[in-house]
Scaffold this active site. Structure first.
Site, mmCIF file in Angstrom:
data_model
loop_
_atom_site.group_PDB
_atom_site.id
_atom_site.type_symbol
_atom_site.label_atom_id
_atom_site.label_comp_id
_atom_site.label_asym_id
_atom_site.label_seq_id
_atom_site.Cartn_x
_atom_site.Cartn_y
_atom_site.Cartn_z
ATOM 1 N N CYS A 189 0.805 -1.226 0.000
ATOM 2 C CA CYS A 189 0.000 0.000 0.000
ATOM 3 C C CYS A 189 0.837 1.275 0.000
ATOM 4 O O CYS A 189 0.530 2.223 -0.722
ATOM 5 C CB CYS A 189 -0.979 -0.001 1.169
ATOM 6 N N HIS A 220 -6.070 1.654 -3.575
ATOM 7 C CA HIS A 220 -5.064 1.163 -2.629
ATOM 8 C C HIS A 220 -4.614 -0.232 -3.035
ATOM 9 O O HIS A 220 -5.220 -0.873 -3.886
ATOM 10 C CB HIS A 220 -5.626 1.156 -1.205
ATOM 11 N N HIS A 256 -2.238 1.069 7.114
ATOM 12 C CA HIS A 256 -2.664 1.021 5.712
ATOM 13 C C HIS A 256 -2.923 2.435 5.208
ATOM 14 O O HIS A 256 -3.373 3.301 5.957
ATOM 15 C CB HIS A 256 -3.943 0.170 5.594
#
Length: 185
Positions: free
Chosen positions: A83, A147, A135
């Site tokens: 990510c 993402h 994240h």
């Protein structure tokens, strides 16, 4: 492969419509043969995101090229990416801004925002089963964000999905001071 064919077809249509247009028809103030308008319509349909005339088409083209890339912790290529590497690549290539490599360090570079204040290109941060940020993704508008998901690879998701809604921490906009400090001219 099909994705690349569709993208190539879009580029060809945009090029042909511009080259062979004799007259310009206007609808709601937008030219129907405008390549950016065609690209906006294409990304709106394919990506499920409302892409309009004010949208950053370079951002959507970049994301489209990465959709489906598998997730790989520590990866930063089309063979596998995580990510933060995906987010870093977007900022490098689309916004000409260098950001840090992991989600916690990236968060230290932003002005925190609530979900309601997010704009296209802002960052979204999550604390997934953790007390710290774990994240990051790029906000696209309409509660959608791109993402590198650990289970599905590079995708577009909705902040209102129960999973993401549960773990959403904050949004963020990269501070101008960091843009100047890290951007190479």
């Amino acid at each position: 492969m099909i994705k690349k064919i569709l993208f190539s077809t879009l580029i060809a249509i945009c090029t042909l419509s511009t080259a062979f247009a004799q007259t310009k028809t206007k609808e709601s103030g937008k030219e129907l043969n405008d390549p950016d308008n065609l690209a906006s319509q294409y990304f709106s349909q394919v990506m499920g995101v409302a892409v309009d005339a004010t949208s950053n088409l370079k951002l959507y083209k970049f994301i489209y090229e990465w959709i489906g890339t598998p997730y790989s912790y520590g990866g930063n290529t089309k063979r596998g990416i995580d990510c933060s590497a995906f987010t870093k690549a977007i900022y490098d290539k689309v916004f000409n801004t260098t950001i840090r490599r992991n989600s916690r360090d990236i968060f230290s570079m932003v002005d925190p925002l609530s979900k309601e204040d997010l704009k296209e290109g802002d960052l979204v941060f999550f604390k997934i089963k953790s007390r710290s940020i774990s994240h990051v993704g790029i906000y696209l508008g309409d509660n959608r964000f791109a993402h590198a998901s650990s289970s599905r690879g590079v995708v577009i998701s909705n902040l209102n999905e129960p999973y993401y809604s549960r773990y959403f921490y904050k949004g963020g906009r990269v501070l101008e001071s960091f843009k100047k400090e890290f951007t190479v001219e």
